[in-house]
Design an enzyme around this catalytic site. Structure first.
Site, PDB file in Angstrom:
ATOM      1  N   GLU B   5       0.880  -1.382  -0.018  1.00  0.00           N
ATOM      2  CA  GLU B   5      -0.613   0.121   0.159  1.00  0.00           C
ATOM      3  C   GLU B   5       0.798   1.997   0.211  1.00  0.00           C
ATOM      4  O   GLU B   5       0.451   2.227  -0.393  1.00  0.00           O
ATOM      5  CB  GLU B   5      -1.523   0.129   1.520  1.00  0.00           C
ATOM      6  CG  GLU B   5      -2.253   0.679   1.354  1.00  0.00           C
ATOM      7  CD  GLU B   5      -3.118   0.528   1.886  1.00  0.00           C
ATOM      8  OE1 GLU B   5      -3.444  -0.599   2.365  1.00  0.00           O
ATOM      9  OE2 GLU B   5      -3.825   1.571   2.818  1.00  0.00           O
ATOM     10  N   ASP B 106      -3.168  -3.420   3.545  1.00  0.00           N
ATOM     11  CA  ASP B 106      -3.537  -3.586   4.843  1.00  0.00           C
ATOM     12  C   ASP B 106      -4.806  -4.503   4.635  1.00  0.00           C
ATOM     13  O   ASP B 106      -5.450  -4.616   3.558  1.00  0.00           O
ATOM     14  CB  ASP B 106      -3.904  -2.323   5.069  1.00  0.00           C
ATOM     15  CG  ASP B 106      -2.923  -1.286   5.340  1.00  0.00           C
ATOM     16  OD1 ASP B 106      -1.634  -1.153   5.524  1.00  0.00           O
ATOM     17  OD2 ASP B 106      -3.013   0.548   5.243  1.00  0.00           O
ATOM     18  N   TYR B 315      -1.934  -3.086  13.575  1.00  0.00           N
ATOM     19  CA  TYR B 315      -2.894  -2.318  12.878  1.00  0.00           C
ATOM     20  C   TYR B 315      -3.811  -1.856  13.614  1.00  0.00           C
ATOM     21  O   TYR B 315      -5.007  -1.938  14.446  1.00  0.00           O
ATOM     22  CB  TYR B 315      -4.018  -3.721  11.491  1.00  0.00           C
ATOM     23  CG  TYR B 315      -4.058  -3.025  10.346  1.00  0.00           C
ATOM     24  CD1 TYR B 315      -3.255  -1.610   9.745  1.00  0.00           C
ATOM     25  CD2 TYR B 315      -5.809  -2.175  10.654  1.00  0.00           C
ATOM     26  CE1 TYR B 315      -4.030  -1.319   8.764  1.00  0.00           C
ATOM     27  CE2 TYR B 315      -6.102  -1.785   9.254  1.00  0.00           C
ATOM     28  CZ  TYR B 315      -5.461  -1.299   8.393  1.00  0.00           C
ATOM     29  OH  TYR B 315      -6.411  -0.402   7.649  1.00  0.00           O
TER      30      TYR B 315
END
Lengths: 71, 703
Positions: B5, B106, B315
């Site tokens: 990403e 992600d 995360y």
């Protein structure tokens, strides 16, 4: 004349919907203030406008009433 | 090929998977990719920069309704996104000789969609043949494990993300154009007035709260305040009824108690046990960071994202308040024990049973936010450091023992009147010891009194108090409300909260509705209340979640959303004229209130206005007669914060007063502040603050 004399929004009755509700609140709550603090109408208006947490529209309506009534 | 990403994530993944831990970075002009060797595989790790593709209208015309769109490279929609072009070209070029594609973005809706669109439009491959790495932190062990256990792509998740973009595009584009064009038709002005399917309800919440505050009329009550003496020591006592509703009742209590001697009747002790708070999810982290550190939710999210990319935490976009059994808590604590600040606490916890307290909320994709135990690869900024400290301490605290505190209360009586004095004693800090600076309580000992003691009530007063209006929203409380109402997602809410302010609908961080906010709210509330209603958005959110769970499909949700939107726009068109007129009136009020500062003191017939210099971009106060060459009166203005005219003049120089709102700070000054004789001390203090700040900034730069 169809605009609110306080803010210039469209008038519902005497004022726009916001100031009309504020005006009704001022009249309605006087009874509670009178019982609690024994104030006259004029004293009540002065008192409310001096309190910091009083809402903006309430304050504006009070100012208008006081001007109209020469208080 | 692994599609990641961001550049930071690409490097982390390449280092973690490369056998020698030193992948080769291949530079191609302004962009790059990584090559690494992993067993028998030659890996190419490329990166996106968030979304590489965006939706664009396919029909012509800046009008509405416009329902057709397609995914195109982002630089075609956003002309500033020039850095995207070489990245797409690079990925396209490298994709020609690839035998397997892996999405390593992600693991959430947006990440899955970024990976899918990159495969489809840049790699030109069939996404159904690609694989997915699933990970919750960018640590080497987790990334290796994710690569060794590849999954299929999660298509319901991707579809859910795709439709979220499509629906947001449909509603945002069409509703904003409808409002903007209504103003253009009514007055010929082009002023973009935006709304969206979540922004509308968010504005409505703020406006309704503002109405309550503006209509608030306080009621009086009286509080009895008693100062007493015992063994020559002063005590403050509270009366058992906190609110006395009339002045006469207050007076009568004062008369009864004054100068009397009361007796300590009873000393009560109530022991309370408080378990640790559950581990952080994004929402509770944002709320706690606002409370203790003053960070806006969007800032907390940015900082948490940076800590995640630095391998320091897991995360952050998670709803979970749970640390699952398969998480190696021991390894995390051992990692933290190697950090000087946390060593003692980590070692103490490691001696215990490692059973963390768990919250109720879950998330199928990620655990609660926790430190990884790895030392951040890059030095943390002071703000990141503070947030990291909060996360680590919260993580420690979930292993802590309960906090035990005693609430103490002495009941003191005189005839039928009761008075209290209270104390609070912490018996055992438990988890609060780990939470350290983020645990706030005020211990207060009970005065040295015993049952049967006499207390002399020397001063008794009835103080008039007034009821208070509801509090205005702050960024954290508005975000919480959106979450409670199930509007938006954990990733989008903080942006929506920010947008209510950045569009000019509220003033500063206090979420005080601006005149523009009123104008939009009132007009929509009167003519198109559906655009403010949380119901429509909530229903759409539910349907998008249903897609994720395979209960419905994208086509039917999209068709329904389009039909619904068309009926809204049809109704809007019928009322366009009235809506336009109302918005124009509101805008006029807005400009008058925010830009006009009364008559010009120099020429007398001009109006002072806040204007922005087209050359420097700086704002100042100028006279409306300047253009006619009649008056050149100007006043400087503070360049930061929102300036609002006040209905009063300066007591020192008689110039117009203004209110400046900057961040959480509000102050009042006059437009003549640089010359005003009464404000020279303020100016001196300002200069000192600036010089101090600039020295601090220089210090930070050199370190």
């Amino acid at each position: 004349m169809s605009i609110c004399p306080i803010c210039g929004r469209d008038k519902q009755d005497k004022f726009c919907s916001y100031h009309q509700t504020a005006y009704d609140n001022v009249k309605e709550m006087y009874g509670q203030w009178k019982t609690a603090a024994g104030l006259s109408w004029e004293e009540y208006l002065h008192k409310i406008s001096d309190i910091e947490s009083t809402g903006r529209w309430i304050r504006e309506v009070i100012e208008f009433i006081m001007q109209q009534d020469g208080l | 090929m692994l599609v990641t990403e961001k550049p930071t994530a690409a490097k982390k993944i390449a280092v973690a998977l490369d056998d020698s831990k030193s992948p080769r970075e291949v530079k191609k002009g302004r962009t790059s990719y990584f090559e690494c060797k992993c067993g028998n595989d030659d890996l190419v790790v490329v990166y996106a920069l968030g979304h590489l593709f965006e939706l664009m209208q396919t029909e012509k015309g800046w009008t509405y309704p416009r329902l057709e769109n397609e995914w195109v490279p982002k630089y075609e929609v956003d002309k500033k996104a020039t850095n995207i072009k070489p990245i797409i070209a690079l990925i396209k070029g490298l994709s020609k000789n690839i035998d397997m594609f892996v999405v390593a973005t992600d693991y959430d809706i947006e990440g899955s969609l970024i990976g899918y669109l990159t495969l489809l439009y840049a790699c030109k491959t069939d996404p159904s043949n690609a694989k997915r790495m699933r990970f919750s932190s960018l640590t080497e062990s987790e990334l290796r494990n994710a690569f060794d256990n590849l999954h299929e792509l999660d298509f319901p998740l991707i579809e859910s993300g795709q439709i979220r973009h499509e629906v947001d595009w449909l509603y945002g584009i069409n509703m904003t154009r409808a409002l903007t064009l209504a103003i253009k038709k009514a007055a010929g002005w082009f002023k973009i007035v935006s709304t969206g399917r979540v922004q509308g309800p968010a504005l409505s919440f703020v406006a309704q709260r503002e109405k309550e505050i503006n209509l608030f009329l306080p009621l009086p009550y009286w509080m009895i305040q008693v100062v007493a003496y015992h063994n020559n020591k002063e005590l403050e006592l509270e009366y058992f009824k906190r609110h006395i509703s009339t002045v006469s009742d207050g007076k009568s209590i004062v008369e009864s108690l004054s100068d009397q001697t009361a007796i300590v009747d009873k000393i009560n002790r109530r022991t309370v046990t408080q378990l640790p708070h559950p581990p952080f999810n994004l929402s509770s982290l944002q709320s706690e960071a606002y409370r203790h550190l003053g960070y806006k939710p969007s800032r907390t999210l940015d900082l948490a994202q940076s800590l995640y990319l630095n391998s320091a935490i897991s995360y952050p976009r998670t709803s979970s308040e749970q640390l699952p059994d398969n998480l190696d808590l021991k390894a995390i604590l051992i990692g933290l024990s190697s950090m000087k600040t946390y060593a003692d606490m980590a070692v103490t916890i490691l001696k215990g049973p490692l059973k963390p307290i768990q919250g109720k909320k879950t998330d199928p994709a990620h655990p609660a936010i926790h430190p990884t135990g790895e030392k951040p690869t890059k030095k943390l900024t002071p703000s990141e450091q503070k947030l990291y400290d909060l996360i680590v301490r919260r993580f420690f605290s979930v292993f802590g023992e309960p906090l035990v505190k005693d609430h103490l209360r002495a009941d003191i009586i005189w005839e039928n009147h009761k008075l209290y004095t209270r104390g609070l004693q912490i018996q055992k800090l438990g988890w609060a010891e780990y939470y350290g600076p983020f645990f706030k309580t005020e211990e207060k000992s009970l005065p040295d009194i015993s049952e049967g003691d006499s207390i002399h009530l020397s001063s008794v007063k009835a103080e008039e108090k007034h009821t208070l209006p509801p509090a205005r929203f702050n960024p954290a409380s508005l975000l919480k409300l959106l979450e409670r109402e199930n509007l938006g997602t954990k990733s989008t809410r903080s942006r929506i909260v920010d947008s209510v302010r950045s569009r000019g609908y509220t003033i500063a961080d206090r979420f005080e509705l601006s005149t523009l906010g009123y104008a939009l709210y009132e007009t929509l509330d009167h003519y198109m209340s559906v655009m403010l209603s949380p119901e429509m958005t909530r229903q759409l959110e539910k349907e998008m979640e249903d897609i994720q769970q395979g209960k419905t499909d994208r086509d039917s949700v999209l068709a329904k959303a389009r039909t619904n939107l068309l009926s809204i726009l049809k109704e809007f068109k019928e009322k366009e004229e009235q809506i336009g007129e109302e918005l124009v009136k509101g805008l006029q009020r807005y400009w008058k209130e925010t830009e006009e500062l009364g008559p010009c003191p120099k020429c007398g017939n001009g109006v002072l206005r806040i204007v922005q210099s087209p050359k420097t971009g700086k704002r100042f106060v100028g006279c409306s007669n300047y253009k006619e060459g009649v008056c050149d009166q100007t006043f400087p203005l503070p360049q930061k914060g929102t300036v609002t005219p006040l209905e009063k003049t300066c007591p020192y120089c008689d110039h117009q007063m203004i209110k400046v709102l900057s961040g959480r700070r509000t102050w009042e000054t006059c437009i003549n502040w640089t010359e005003c004789p009464g404000r020279q001390e303020d100016l001196k203090a300002l200069d000192e603050r600036r010089s101090k700040q600039s020295k601090k900034d220089d210090g930070e730069d050199s370190s």
